[in-house]
Design a protein around this motif. Structure first.
Motif, PDB file in Angstrom:
ATOM      1  N   TRP A   1       0.842  -1.203   0.000  1.00 48.84           N
ATOM      2  CA  TRP A   1       0.000   0.000   0.000  1.00 48.84           C
ATOM      3  C   TRP A   1       0.878   1.254   0.000  1.00 48.84           C
ATOM      4  O   TRP A   1       0.652   2.188  -0.760  1.00 48.84           O
ATOM      5  CB  TRP A   1      -0.953  -0.013   1.211  1.00 48.84           C
ATOM      6  CG  TRP A   1      -1.863   1.176   1.221  1.00 48.84           C
ATOM      7  CD1 TRP A   1      -3.087   1.280   0.623  1.00 48.84           C
ATOM      8  CD2 TRP A   1      -1.597   2.451   1.821  1.00 48.84           C
ATOM      9  NE1 TRP A   1      -3.598   2.544   0.816  1.00 48.84           N
ATOM     10  CE2 TRP A   1      -2.705   3.286   1.550  1.00 48.84           C
ATOM     11  CE3 TRP A   1      -0.523   2.962   2.558  1.00 48.84           C
ATOM     12  CZ2 TRP A   1      -2.783   4.615   1.989  1.00 48.84           C
ATOM     13  CZ3 TRP A   1      -0.591   4.279   2.992  1.00 48.84           C
ATOM     14  CH2 TRP A   1      -1.714   5.088   2.710  1.00 48.84           C
ATOM     15  N   VAL A   2       1.909   1.256   0.861  1.00 51.58           N
ATOM     16  CA  VAL A   2       2.822   2.410   0.980  1.00 51.58           C
ATOM     17  C   VAL A   2       3.543   2.655  -0.352  1.00 51.58           C
ATOM     18  O   VAL A   2       3.626   3.792  -0.827  1.00 51.58           O
ATOM     19  CB  VAL A   2       3.851   2.172   2.118  1.00 51.58           C
ATOM     20  CG1 VAL A   2       4.977   3.208   2.067  1.00 51.58           C
ATOM     21  CG2 VAL A   2       3.160   2.218   3.484  1.00 51.58           C
ATOM     22  N   LEU A   3       4.029   1.579  -0.947  1.00 51.55           N
ATOM     23  CA  LEU A   3       4.750   1.688  -2.222  1.00 51.55           C
ATOM     24  C   LEU A   3       3.866   2.315  -3.299  1.00 51.55           C
ATOM     25  O   LEU A   3       4.259   3.248  -4.002  1.00 51.55           O
ATOM     26  CB  LEU A   3       5.202   0.281  -2.641  1.00 51.55           C
ATOM     27  CG  LEU A   3       5.871   0.114  -4.003  1.00 51.55           C
ATOM     28  CD1 LEU A   3       7.181   0.893  -4.056  1.00 51.55           C
ATOM     29  CD2 LEU A   3       6.133  -1.372  -4.286  1.00 51.55           C
ATOM     30  N   ARG A   4       2.637   1.809  -3.406  1.00 53.25           N
ATOM     31  CA  ARG A   4       1.727   2.323  -4.445  1.00 53.25           C
ATOM     32  C   ARG A   4       1.314   3.758  -4.164  1.00 53.25           C
ATOM     33  O   ARG A   4       1.269   4.592  -5.064  1.00 53.25           O
ATOM     34  CB  ARG A   4       0.480   1.448  -4.545  1.00 53.25           C
ATOM     35  CG  ARG A   4       0.805   0.082  -5.094  1.00 53.25           C
ATOM     36  CD  ARG A   4      -0.370  -0.496  -5.881  1.00 53.25           C
ATOM     37  NE  ARG A   4      -0.253  -1.946  -5.926  1.00 53.25           N
ATOM     38  CZ  ARG A   4      -0.823  -2.769  -5.039  1.00 53.25           C
ATOM     39  NH1 ARG A   4      -1.601  -2.264  -4.086  1.00 53.25           N
ATOM     40  NH2 ARG A   4      -0.647  -4.054  -5.120  1.00 53.25           N
ATOM     41  N   ARG A   5       1.016   4.046  -2.888  1.00 51.05           N
ATOM     42  CA  ARG A   5       0.578   5.399  -2.550  1.00 51.05           C
ATOM     43  C   ARG A   5       1.707   6.409  -2.784  1.00 51.05           C
ATOM     44  O   ARG A   5       1.477   7.502  -3.309  1.00 51.05           O
ATOM     45  CB  ARG A   5       0.091   5.438  -1.091  1.00 51.05           C
ATOM     46  CG  ARG A   5      -0.361   6.815  -0.606  1.00 51.05           C
ATOM     47  CD  ARG A   5      -1.450   7.429  -1.479  1.00 51.05           C
ATOM     48  NE  ARG A   5      -2.646   6.614  -1.573  1.00 51.05           N
ATOM     49  CZ  ARG A   5      -3.729   6.756  -0.820  1.00 51.05           C
ATOM     50  NH1 ARG A   5      -3.753   7.693   0.117  1.00 51.05           N
ATOM     51  NH2 ARG A   5      -4.768   5.979  -0.986  1.00 51.05           N
ATOM     52  N   ALA A   6       2.921   6.054  -2.406  1.00 50.01           N
ATOM     53  CA  ALA A   6       4.064   6.959  -2.608  1.00 50.01           C
ATOM     54  C   ALA A   6       4.259   7.219  -4.103  1.00 50.01           C
ATOM     55  O   ALA A   6       4.482   8.364  -4.512  1.00 50.01           O
ATOM     56  CB  ALA A   6       5.334   6.369  -1.991  1.00 50.01           C
TER      57      ALA A   6
ATOM     58  N   ALA B   1       7.882  -5.946  -7.418  1.00 51.98           N
ATOM     59  CA  ALA B   1       6.816  -5.032  -6.975  1.00 51.98           C
ATOM     60  C   ALA B   1       7.265  -3.579  -7.114  1.00 51.98           C
ATOM     61  O   ALA B   1       6.487  -2.724  -7.561  1.00 51.98           O
ATOM     62  CB  ALA B   1       6.429  -5.338  -5.522  1.00 51.98           C
ATOM     63  N   VAL B   2       8.512  -3.308  -6.764  1.00 51.89           N
ATOM     64  CA  VAL B   2       9.038  -1.941  -6.876  1.00 51.89           C
ATOM     65  C   VAL B   2       9.099  -1.533  -8.347  1.00 51.89           C
ATOM     66  O   VAL B   2       8.646  -0.447  -8.729  1.00 51.89           O
ATOM     67  CB  VAL B   2      10.431  -1.820  -6.205  1.00 51.89           C
ATOM     68  CG1 VAL B   2      11.075  -0.470  -6.515  1.00 51.89           C
ATOM     69  CG2 VAL B   2      10.309  -2.010  -4.693  1.00 51.89           C
ATOM     70  N   ALA B   3       9.622  -2.421  -9.178  1.00 47.60           N
ATOM     71  CA  ALA B   3       9.726  -2.123 -10.613  1.00 47.60           C
ATOM     72  C   ALA B   3       8.339  -1.872 -11.207  1.00 47.60           C
ATOM     73  O   ALA B   3       8.146  -0.925 -11.982  1.00 47.60           O
ATOM     74  CB  ALA B   3      10.417  -3.281 -11.337  1.00 47.60           C
ATOM     75  N   ALA B   4       7.358  -2.695 -10.814  1.00 46.33           N
ATOM     76  CA  ALA B   4       6.002  -2.556 -11.351  1.00 46.33           C
ATOM     77  C   ALA B   4       5.353  -1.245 -10.900  1.00 46.33           C
ATOM     78  O   ALA B   4       4.695  -0.575 -11.689  1.00 46.33           O
ATOM     79  CB  ALA B   4       5.139  -3.750 -10.922  1.00 46.33           C
TER      80      ALA B   4
ATOM     81  N   HIS C   1       3.410   3.987 -12.810  1.00 45.70           N
ATOM     82  CA  HIS C   1       3.180   5.422 -12.652  1.00 45.70           C
ATOM     83  C   HIS C   1       4.114   6.254 -13.523  1.00 45.70           C
ATOM     84  O   HIS C   1       4.219   7.468 -13.341  1.00 45.70           O
ATOM     85  CB  HIS C   1       3.308   5.830 -11.184  1.00 45.70           C
ATOM     86  CG  HIS C   1       2.207   5.276 -10.317  1.00 45.70           C
ATOM     87  ND1 HIS C   1       2.251   4.022  -9.744  1.00 45.70           N
ATOM     88  CD2 HIS C   1       1.010   5.800  -9.962  1.00 45.70           C
ATOM     89  CE1 HIS C   1       1.143   3.813  -9.069  1.00 45.70           C
ATOM     90  NE2 HIS C   1       0.366   4.866  -9.178  1.00 45.70           N
ATOM     91  N   GLY C   2       4.801   5.573 -14.442  1.00 47.96           N
ATOM     92  CA  GLY C   2       5.679   6.294 -15.359  1.00 47.96           C
ATOM     93  C   GLY C   2       6.818   7.019 -14.661  1.00 47.96           C
ATOM     94  O   GLY C   2       7.214   8.113 -15.063  1.00 47.96           O
ATOM     95  N   LEU C   3       7.338   6.405 -13.600  1.00 46.84           N
ATOM     96  CA  LEU C   3       8.412   7.047 -12.835  1.00 46.84           C
ATOM     97  C   LEU C   3       9.747   6.346 -13.079  1.00 46.84           C
ATOM     98  O   LEU C   3       9.801   5.120 -13.196  1.00 46.84           O
ATOM     99  CB  LEU C   3       8.105   6.992 -11.339  1.00 46.84           C
ATOM    100  CG  LEU C   3       6.861   7.739 -10.860  1.00 46.84           C
ATOM    101  CD1 LEU C   3       6.472   7.275  -9.455  1.00 46.84           C
ATOM    102  CD2 LEU C   3       7.102   9.248 -10.891  1.00 46.84           C
TER     103      LEU C   3
END
Ligand code: C2E
Ligand code: CA
Ligand code: CA
Ligand code: CA
Length: 279
Positions: free
Chosen positions: A92-97, A131-134, A139-141
């Motif tokens: 959740w934190v990863l996606r929200r950030a 998960a981090v890569a995805a 989010h195009g980051l």
């Protein structure tokens, strides 16, 4: 006073039952919180000590508990870790950030990297790198947008696996920070074994750094050793000018703490990013 221990025993076990119940209650509530919409991310700004500029943000999770109000991370992260819920919270934190980073980029804010905390279980989860890569790609980051903070305790739980994971994260290109440095069975030799960009000196060493000769010497040693290895140093929990002056004089790179800024909700950060705050 009671002559025999029977009553006391009963009392203790009743109290323990109460605590067990509280813990189970909290676990159940936390499961719902993760699934529902009760978690929040605050962002604490870090300042570059040379320029005085805001240079990075640390994402810190909060739980808006229906009865107990806003809970800080140390009130529920340990329960979450024991209950196997930190992977879900971590996701959740990863996606929200990443979502917030995207929104800041879209609003034309300058590109300040965000650091997220990775729990020990999350760090040893085989799916972490993907998960981090995805999340970044979704989010195009670029990978430079994100830094992962990993504690020494997490790393040393299984140093070989940890090292392999760090190398994969390094290849991905995210920043890597060794968190809470000095608290674990710390050793400076770990620094050169693992590919960290930065380390954070734990708040417990910073508290008396301006007044205690031992803490001062320790911090100076950490800073110079880290710099010799090409690693940047961040001081946590900086609350006073005296601490800040000491750290600046001794070439610490960045500070984080109430002196510069507290953890803030997104809305307050938007204003701060538009009109950068200086130390
Ligand atoms: P940490 O990584 O060492 O985070 C810094 C903690 O110090 C934060 O507490 C922050 O609010 C607090 N702090 C910042 N500046 C000051 C200061 O000047 N003085 C004092 N006394 N405290 C300051 P918080 O947010 O309660 O987080 C506690 C710990 O919980 C964190 O320690 C981190 O280990 C963990 N945590 C927080 N967010 C997350 C998360 O999203 N995931 C995971 N796995 N752990 C998290
Ligand atoms: Ca941290
Ligand atoms: Ca820390
Ligand atoms: Ca800490």
């Amino acid at each position: 006073a009671r002559a025999e221990g029977g009553g006391q025993c009963l009392f203790f076990s009743a109290e323990m039952n109460q605590r067990t119940l509280e813990r189970i209650g909290m676990e159940a509530a936390l499961r719902l919180a993760v699934a529902g919409d009760e978690l929040q991310l605050l962002y604490q700004p870090l300042a570059d000590l040379q320029t005085g500029d805001l240079c990075s943000l640390e994402a810190l999770v909060r739980w808006q508990h229906p009865q107990q109000g806003l809970l800080a991370a140390d009130r529920f992260i340990p329960v979450a870790e024991a209950a196997g819920l930190t992977e879900a919270i971590g996701q959740w934190v990863l996606r929200r950030a990443c979502r917030d980073l995207r929104a800041w980029r879209d609003a034309g804010q300058r590109a300040i990297p965000v650091a997220i905390n990775i729990s020990p279980r999350q760090f040893h989860d085989r799916g972490l790198v993907d998960a981090v890569a995805a999340a970044l790609a979704g989010h195009g980051l670029g990978a430079g947008a994100l830094t992962l903070e990993i504690t020494e305790a997490a790393l040393l739980r299984d140093a070989a696996a940890g090292s392999a994971c760090l190398e994969r994260l390094r290849a991905l290109g995210v920043g890597l920070t060794l968190d809470d440095f000095g608290t674990g069975s710390s050793s400076l030799s770990n620094l050169k074994r693992f590919p960290f960009d930065a380390l954070k000196i734990d708040r417990s060493f910073i508290r008396d750094v301006a007044t205690d000769a031992g803490d001062a010497a320790l911090s100076k040693t950490i800073i110079s050793m880290a710099h010799n290895l090409g690693i940047k140093v961040v001081a946590e929990g900086v609350e006073t000018e005296a601490q800040c002056d000491f750290l600046r004089r001794n070439m610490c790179d960045q500070i984080q703490g109430y002196l510069f800024a507290a953890p803030l909700p997104r809305e307050q950060l938007d204003a701060l990013l538009a009109e950068p705050r200086r130390l």
